[in-house]
Scaffold this motif. Structure first.
Motif, PDB file in Angstrom:
ATOM      1  N   TRP A   3       5.356  27.469   9.900  1.00  0.00           N
ATOM      2  CA  TRP A   3       6.210  28.847  10.532  1.00  0.00           C
ATOM      3  C   TRP A   3       8.251  28.792  10.002  1.00  0.00           C
ATOM      4  O   TRP A   3       8.468  29.064  10.783  1.00  0.00           O
ATOM      5  N   GLY A   4       7.981  28.356   8.635  1.00  0.00           N
ATOM      6  CA  GLY A   4       9.516  27.881   8.612  1.00  0.00           C
ATOM      7  C   GLY A   4      10.835  27.139   8.742  1.00  0.00           C
ATOM      8  O   GLY A   4      10.142  25.727   8.596  1.00  0.00           O
ATOM      9  N   GLN A   5      10.866  27.337   8.840  1.00  0.00           N
ATOM     10  CA  GLN A   5      12.162  26.243   9.966  1.00  0.00           C
ATOM     11  C   GLN A   5      11.427  25.445  11.679  1.00  0.00           C
ATOM     12  O   GLN A   5      10.547  25.801  12.028  1.00  0.00           O
ATOM     13  N   VAL A   6      11.584  24.217  11.381  1.00  0.00           N
ATOM     14  CA  VAL A   6      10.894  23.313  12.587  1.00  0.00           C
ATOM     15  C   VAL A   6      10.685  23.377  13.682  1.00  0.00           C
ATOM     16  O   VAL A   6       9.711  23.865  14.193  1.00  0.00           O
ATOM     17  N   GLY A   7      11.971  24.208  14.487  1.00  0.00           N
ATOM     18  CA  GLY A   7      12.069  24.690  15.740  1.00  0.00           C
ATOM     19  C   GLY A   7      11.019  26.069  16.290  1.00  0.00           C
ATOM     20  O   GLY A   7      10.025  26.403  17.104  1.00  0.00           O
ATOM     21  N   GLN A   8      10.307  26.970  15.463  1.00  0.00           N
ATOM     22  CA  GLN A   8       9.566  28.439  15.709  1.00  0.00           C
ATOM     23  C   GLN A   8       8.721  27.914  15.810  1.00  0.00           C
ATOM     24  O   GLN A   8       7.566  28.321  16.429  1.00  0.00           O
ATOM     25  N   HIS A   9       8.065  25.985  15.002  1.00  0.00           N
ATOM     26  CA  HIS A   9       6.286  26.653  16.117  1.00  0.00           C
ATOM     27  C   HIS A   9       6.240  25.796  16.867  1.00  0.00           C
ATOM     28  O   HIS A   9       5.197  25.407  17.260  1.00  0.00           O
ATOM     29  N   ARG A  10       7.531  24.768  17.539  1.00  0.00           N
ATOM     30  CA  ARG A  10       7.441  24.060  18.582  1.00  0.00           C
ATOM     31  C   ARG A  10       6.426  23.578  19.407  1.00  0.00           C
ATOM     32  O   ARG A  10       6.061  23.284  20.014  1.00  0.00           O
ATOM     33  N   ALA A  11       6.272  22.139  18.706  1.00  0.00           N
ATOM     34  CA  ALA A  11       5.644  20.993  18.847  1.00  0.00           C
ATOM     35  C   ALA A  11       4.418  21.168  19.437  1.00  0.00           C
ATOM     36  O   ALA A  11       3.997  21.145  20.078  1.00  0.00           O
ATOM     37  N   SER A  12       3.311  22.318  18.635  1.00  0.00           N
ATOM     38  CA  SER A  12       2.199  22.916  18.736  1.00  0.00           C
ATOM     39  C   SER A  12       1.115  22.039  18.903  1.00  0.00           C
ATOM     40  O   SER A  12       0.357  22.423  19.606  1.00  0.00           O
ATOM     41  N   GLY A  13       1.267  20.610  19.245  1.00  0.00           N
ATOM     42  CA  GLY A  13       0.384  19.680  19.436  1.00  0.00           C
ATOM     43  C   GLY A  13      -0.082  19.467  21.032  1.00  0.00           C
ATOM     44  O   GLY A  13      -0.689  19.164  21.336  1.00  0.00           O
ATOM     45  N   HIS A  14       0.735  20.226  21.864  1.00  0.00           N
ATOM     46  CA  HIS A  14       1.086  19.752  23.204  1.00  0.00           C
ATOM     47  C   HIS A  14       1.278  21.564  24.584  1.00  0.00           C
ATOM     48  O   HIS A  14       2.412  21.937  24.844  1.00  0.00           O
ATOM     49  N   GLN A  15       0.115  22.618  23.415  1.00  0.00           N
ATOM     50  CA  GLN A  15       0.885  23.823  23.546  1.00  0.00           C
ATOM     51  C   GLN A  15       0.466  24.203  25.218  1.00  0.00           C
ATOM     52  O   GLN A  15      -0.661  23.608  25.534  1.00  0.00           O
ATOM     53  N   GLY A  16       1.120  24.379  26.208  1.00  0.00           N
ATOM     54  CA  GLY A  16       0.987  24.817  27.097  1.00  0.00           C
ATOM     55  C   GLY A  16       1.407  23.756  28.393  1.00  0.00           C
ATOM     56  O   GLY A  16       1.214  23.270  29.497  1.00  0.00           O
ATOM     57  N   GLY A  17       1.407  22.434  27.587  1.00  0.00           N
ATOM     58  CA  GLY A  17       2.249  21.388  28.630  1.00  0.00           C
ATOM     59  C   GLY A  17       1.007  19.961  28.700  1.00  0.00           C
ATOM     60  O   GLY A  17      -0.108  20.483  27.783  1.00  0.00           O
ATOM     61  N   LEU A  18       0.872  19.086  29.412  1.00  0.00           N
ATOM     62  CA  LEU A  18       0.015  17.659  28.873  1.00  0.00           C
ATOM     63  C   LEU A  18      -0.312  18.131  30.518  1.00  0.00           C
ATOM     64  O   LEU A  18       0.107  18.442  31.820  1.00  0.00           O
ATOM     65  N   GLY A  19      -1.461  17.338  30.466  1.00  0.00           N
ATOM     66  CA  GLY A  19      -2.831  16.479  31.527  1.00  0.00           C
ATOM     67  C   GLY A  19      -2.854  18.233  32.051  1.00  0.00           C
ATOM     68  O   GLY A  19      -2.890  19.148  31.245  1.00  0.00           O
ATOM     69  N   ILE A  20      -2.764  18.096  33.240  1.00  0.00           N
ATOM     70  CA  ILE A  20      -3.289  19.112  34.752  1.00  0.00           C
ATOM     71  C   ILE A  20      -1.736  20.021  34.923  1.00  0.00           C
ATOM     72  O   ILE A  20      -1.773  21.489  35.363  1.00  0.00           O
ATOM     73  N   THR A  21      -0.588  20.597  33.488  1.00  0.00           N
ATOM     74  CA  THR A  21       0.731  21.278  34.060  1.00  0.00           C
ATOM     75  C   THR A  21       0.210  22.855  33.795  1.00  0.00           C
ATOM     76  O   THR A  21      -0.893  22.787  32.893  1.00  0.00           O
ATOM     77  N   GLY A  22       0.562  23.621  34.610  1.00  0.00           N
ATOM     78  CA  GLY A  22       0.081  24.964  34.756  1.00  0.00           C
ATOM     79  C   GLY A  22      -1.203  25.434  35.330  1.00  0.00           C
ATOM     80  O   GLY A  22      -1.722  26.328  34.889  1.00  0.00           O
ATOM     81  N   MET A  23      -1.753  24.626  35.832  1.00  0.00           N
ATOM     82  CA  MET A  23      -3.215  24.962  36.135  1.00  0.00           C
ATOM     83  C   MET A  23      -2.798  26.264  37.768  1.00  0.00           C
ATOM     84  O   MET A  23      -4.570  27.002  37.787  1.00  0.00           O
TER      85      MET A  23
END
Length: 125
Positions: A3-23
């Protein structure tokens, strides 16, 4: 590859939040699909029908005879129903032949009373 620069892929390990975030927001469609009974509660169940409020054991019969017992024709009779007891349990030992009037009783209580020379009297006799 990247993704080039580090900030562009935005920590894709937790896309959408942790746990039941965004239900209720961006994961609502997966909530409906995977857990349709997520909200609400289970229906109420009636209480168990055989709740014994007050009981006595074989080991308590000497004390109960002193309080509630009577002697008729040489027989020692204890009326546990009038005393407010609903069930006679078989824990303990009995040496005196008591005749006990009670609504419900265990098989071991009946066996111990009969072995001592007494018995369990029900409403039918």
């Amino acid at each position: 590859m990247g993704w080039g620069q580090v900030g562009q892929h935005r920590a894709s390990g937790h896309q959408g939040g942790l746990g039941i975030t965004g239900m209720m927001k961006h994961h609502y469609s997966s909530l409906l699909k995977d857990d349709p009974n997520h909200y609400g509660h289970s229906p109420t169940r009636p209480p168990h029908p055989n709740v014994t409020a007050k009981w006595a054991g074989i080991r308590d019969l000497d004390d109960l005879f002193a309080r509630f017992g009577s002697e008729e024709g040489g027989k020692k009779i204890i009326d546990l129903q009038k005393a407010g007891y609903e069930k006679l349990l078989g824990g303990g030992k009995v040496t005196v032949p008591y005749f006990v009037t009670v609504k419900r009783f265990t098989a071991s209580a009946q066996k111990k009373l009969e072995a001592a020379g007494g018995g369990v009297l029900t409403e039918n006799g």
